[in-house]
Motif scaffolding. Structure first.
Motif, PDB file in Angstrom:
ATOM      1  N   MET A   1     -23.396  33.395  10.168  1.00 29.97           N
ATOM      2  CA  MET A   1     -22.602  33.266   8.948  1.00 29.97           C
ATOM      3  C   MET A   1     -21.319  32.483   9.247  1.00 29.97           C
ATOM      4  O   MET A   1     -20.662  32.677  10.246  1.00 29.97           O
ATOM      5  CB  MET A   1     -22.259  34.662   8.418  1.00 29.97           C
ATOM      6  CG  MET A   1     -21.690  34.624   7.019  1.00 29.97           C
ATOM      7  SD  MET A   1     -20.712  36.066   6.691  1.00 29.97           S
ATOM      8  CE  MET A   1     -21.985  37.264   6.421  1.00 29.97           C
ATOM      9  N   HIS A   2     -20.967  31.613   8.350  1.00 25.01           N
ATOM     10  CA  HIS A   2     -19.814  30.730   8.506  1.00 25.01           C
ATOM     11  C   HIS A   2     -18.505  31.508   8.679  1.00 25.01           C
ATOM     12  O   HIS A   2     -17.699  31.211   9.562  1.00 25.01           O
ATOM     13  CB  HIS A   2     -19.736  29.864   7.247  1.00 25.01           C
ATOM     14  CG  HIS A   2     -18.696  28.816   7.289  1.00 25.01           C
ATOM     15  ND1 HIS A   2     -18.723  27.795   8.211  1.00 25.01           N
ATOM     16  CD2 HIS A   2     -17.605  28.617   6.525  1.00 25.01           C
ATOM     17  CE1 HIS A   2     -17.682  27.019   8.000  1.00 25.01           C
ATOM     18  NE2 HIS A   2     -16.990  27.489   6.987  1.00 25.01           N
ATOM     19  N   GLY A   5     -17.821  33.113  12.122  1.00 29.62           N
ATOM     20  CA  GLY A   5     -17.413  32.125  13.120  1.00 29.62           C
ATOM     21  C   GLY A   5     -15.917  31.850  13.036  1.00 29.62           C
ATOM     22  O   GLY A   5     -15.222  31.775  14.047  1.00 29.62           O
ATOM     23  N   ILE A   6     -15.411  31.727  11.819  1.00 26.14           N
ATOM     24  CA  ILE A   6     -13.994  31.435  11.649  1.00 26.14           C
ATOM     25  C   ILE A   6     -13.138  32.632  12.043  1.00 26.14           C
ATOM     26  O   ILE A   6     -12.097  32.482  12.685  1.00 26.14           O
ATOM     27  CB  ILE A   6     -13.724  30.980  10.195  1.00 26.14           C
ATOM     28  CG1 ILE A   6     -14.463  29.657   9.970  1.00 26.14           C
ATOM     29  CG2 ILE A   6     -12.238  30.789   9.934  1.00 26.14           C
ATOM     30  CD1 ILE A   6     -14.553  29.253   8.549  1.00 26.14           C
ATOM     31  N   LEU A  31      -3.344  34.403   5.788  1.00 28.30           N
ATOM     32  CA  LEU A  31      -4.068  33.151   5.959  1.00 28.30           C
ATOM     33  C   LEU A  31      -3.956  32.321   4.688  1.00 28.30           C
ATOM     34  O   LEU A  31      -4.015  32.863   3.595  1.00 28.30           O
ATOM     35  CB  LEU A  31      -5.550  33.459   6.180  1.00 28.30           C
ATOM     36  CG  LEU A  31      -6.165  32.917   7.451  1.00 28.30           C
ATOM     37  CD1 LEU A  31      -5.533  33.567   8.656  1.00 28.30           C
ATOM     38  CD2 LEU A  31      -7.656  33.166   7.470  1.00 28.30           C
ATOM     39  N   SER A  37     -12.383  24.870   0.887  1.00 29.90           N
ATOM     40  CA  SER A  37     -12.600  24.926   2.340  1.00 29.90           C
ATOM     41  C   SER A  37     -13.991  25.452   2.663  1.00 29.90           C
ATOM     42  O   SER A  37     -14.434  25.399   3.803  1.00 29.90           O
ATOM     43  CB  SER A  37     -11.562  25.841   2.980  1.00 29.90           C
ATOM     44  OG  SER A  37     -11.743  27.163   2.504  1.00 29.90           O
ATOM     45  N   LYS A  88     -15.375  14.247  -7.539  1.00 31.59           N
ATOM     46  CA  LYS A  88     -15.055  13.016  -6.806  1.00 31.59           C
ATOM     47  C   LYS A  88     -14.564  11.900  -7.736  1.00 31.59           C
ATOM     48  O   LYS A  88     -13.884  10.974  -7.321  1.00 31.59           O
ATOM     49  CB  LYS A  88     -16.340  12.604  -6.055  1.00 31.59           C
ATOM     50  CG  LYS A  88     -16.252  11.339  -5.245  1.00 31.59           C
ATOM     51  CD  LYS A  88     -15.643  11.573  -3.881  1.00 31.59           C
ATOM     52  CE  LYS A  88     -15.466  10.246  -3.147  1.00 31.59           C
ATOM     53  NZ  LYS A  88     -14.254  10.177  -2.344  1.00 31.59           N
ATOM     54  N   GLU A  96     -14.086   5.961  -8.225  1.00 28.33           N
ATOM     55  CA  GLU A  96     -14.615   6.826  -7.168  1.00 28.33           C
ATOM     56  C   GLU A  96     -13.765   6.704  -5.907  1.00 28.33           C
ATOM     57  O   GLU A  96     -14.057   7.331  -4.892  1.00 28.33           O
ATOM     58  CB  GLU A  96     -16.054   6.430  -6.828  1.00 28.33           C
ATOM     59  CG  GLU A  96     -17.064   6.944  -7.825  1.00 28.33           C
ATOM     60  CD  GLU A  96     -18.497   6.648  -7.391  1.00 28.33           C
ATOM     61  OE1 GLU A  96     -18.810   6.780  -6.199  1.00 28.33           O
ATOM     62  OE2 GLU A  96     -19.284   6.268  -8.271  1.00 28.33           O
ATOM     63  N   CYS A 106      -7.310  25.845   6.373  1.00 27.09           N
ATOM     64  CA  CYS A 106      -7.558  27.200   6.854  1.00 27.09           C
ATOM     65  C   CYS A 106      -6.502  27.413   7.935  1.00 27.09           C
ATOM     66  O   CYS A 106      -6.688  27.029   9.087  1.00 27.09           O
ATOM     67  CB  CYS A 106      -8.964  27.355   7.391  1.00 27.09           C
ATOM     68  SG  CYS A 106      -9.288  29.065   7.822  1.00 27.09           S
ATOM     69  N   THR A 107      -5.376  27.968   7.517  1.00 25.03           N
ATOM     70  CA  THR A 107      -4.210  28.044   8.384  1.00 25.03           C
ATOM     71  C   THR A 107      -3.719  29.483   8.491  1.00 25.03           C
ATOM     72  O   THR A 107      -3.699  30.204   7.500  1.00 25.03           O
ATOM     73  CB  THR A 107      -3.065  27.186   7.775  1.00 25.03           C
ATOM     74  OG1 THR A 107      -3.590  25.913   7.428  1.00 25.03           O
ATOM     75  CG2 THR A 107      -1.917  27.014   8.740  1.00 25.03           C
ATOM     76  N   ILE A 108      -3.325  29.866   9.704  1.00 28.58           N
ATOM     77  CA  ILE A 108      -2.690  31.175   9.858  1.00 28.58           C
ATOM     78  C   ILE A 108      -1.206  30.960   9.555  1.00 28.58           C
ATOM     79  O   ILE A 108      -0.496  30.300  10.308  1.00 28.58           O
ATOM     80  CB  ILE A 108      -2.849  31.722  11.293  1.00 28.58           C
ATOM     81  CG1 ILE A 108      -4.330  31.722  11.696  1.00 28.58           C
ATOM     82  CG2 ILE A 108      -2.262  33.135  11.396  1.00 28.58           C
ATOM     83  CD1 ILE A 108      -4.564  31.989  13.166  1.00 28.58           C
TER      84      ILE A 108
END
Lengths: 117, 220
Positions: A1-2, A5-6, A31, A37, A88, A96, A106-108
């Motif tokens: 799972m993604h 991992g993070i 966070l 993200s 987009k 475009e 994704c920052t602490i």
């Protein structure tokens, strides 16, 4: 799972921070997560609550999440717009030639911690 | 309790680890390639054809999978050194796991080490493995719209292999459109349309790898 991992990367970084700053206990972790993200916040918190038990300094740490809205910039008409709503293609001039300026983070941001005297 | 501001990216510690691994591989003169794609794009088949097409190059392969050892066994049967790495459910390889795999396998005397990453077009692009070269494969059966759906993968790759071109007559895959979309995200990306099955386009791909191995060593 993604998400798991993070979480392992967050825990690893915080272990290093704890060592550098002689931290004995972390009470909370804030966070900042971008809207696009790809992280699902509920899963993320579940993974955190499972994984933090493996790290003595993190055992009681509550995960707080701040969402950063996603914004896209158009190079042709130089306007900014909401990424999630329009994607987009620029809603103003249909170009475009656009790119994301925020929303992938994704920052602490910060932690609340107790340190050795 | 006191508040400590960090403002650290989650990938910070991994990025530092990746830079260390890259420096170690540079010193050893081993070019590490991070090969990424979705499942079933033909990564292992391309590796087989690459091993055959580069008989004088010593190739080693790190097969990363959630489970099983079928790929590593196949690679070893083609005469290359191989190790199977299990990520135990994780969807990508990071620098720490890559280092463990490389050290477990041993890379002395190797010219080219290939990390066959987990089949997934999303998170492998977010985590630096420490590779000297990032390569992605897109098979024509997946469609020419993939650069629109997975932009980060195309942005972080140095080279794009478009595989299974022998099947082009049977699919509505617009090669020009796909390459144009990829170049819009990454103007410097090198593109190699090929078929590992018929051998078409393989020469340009192996020439590119030979050149990259030479570049890696010259600059070390």
């Amino acid at each position: 799972m993604h998400e798991l991992g993070i979480v392992t990367h967050v825990a690893k970084t915080l272990d290093e921070v704890a060592e550098e700053n002689r931290i004995t206990k972390i009470g909370s972790v804030t966070l900042q997560i971008g809207e696009v993200s790809g992280i699902i916040n509920d899963y993320f918190v579940d993974c955190w609550d499972y994984f933090k038990k493996k790290h003595p300094v993190l055992q009681e740490a509550v995960m707080k999440i701040e969402i950063i809205p996603a914004v896209t910039y158009c190079e042709d008409c130089r306007s900014e717009y909401e990424t999630v709503k329009y994607g987009k293609i620029c809603p103003h001039c249909k170009s475009e030639r656009t790119y994301l300026i925020q929303g992938n983070e994704c920052t602490i941001k910060e932690i609340e911690a107790e340190t050795e005297e | 309790m006191k508040v400590i501001e960090l403002h650290k990216s989650v990938t910070d510690s991994n990025d530092r680890d990746a830079d260390r691994l890259r420096a170690e591989m540079k010193k050893a003169g081993v070019l590490l390639i991070n090969l990424m794609s979705s499942p079933g794009s033909g990564k292992t088949t391309l590796l087989g054809a690459t091993i055959k097409g580069m008989p004088d190059t010593r190739i080693a392969v790190l097969e990363a999978d959630i489970d099983s050892a079928v790929d590593a066994e196949k690679i070893a049967s083609w005469g290359a050194r191989a190790i199977q790495v299990h990520t135990d459910g994780m969807c990508h390889m990071d620098a720490g796991m890559t280092r463990e795999g490389l050290e477990g396998m041993g890379y002395e005397g190797v010219d080219l080490a290939v990390l066959e990453n987990i089949g997934n077009l999303i998170c492998p692009a977010e985590f630096d493995t420490g590779a000297g070269l990032n390569v992605m494969i897109l098979s024509i059966t997946e469609g020419d719209d993939k650069p629109l759906k997975y932009p980060l993968m195309f942005e972080t790759s140095d080279a794009l292999v478009i595989s299974k071109i022998d099947a082009l007559p049977y699919f509505n895959f617009d090669m020009e459109k796909c390459i144009e979309r990829a170049r819009r995200l990454n103007p410097d990306i090198k593109v190699f349309p090929l078929s590992a099955k018929t051998g078409e386009g393989m020469q340009a791909w192996t020439d590119y790898l030979h050149q990259e191995i030479r570049n890696w060593r010259e600059n070390s």
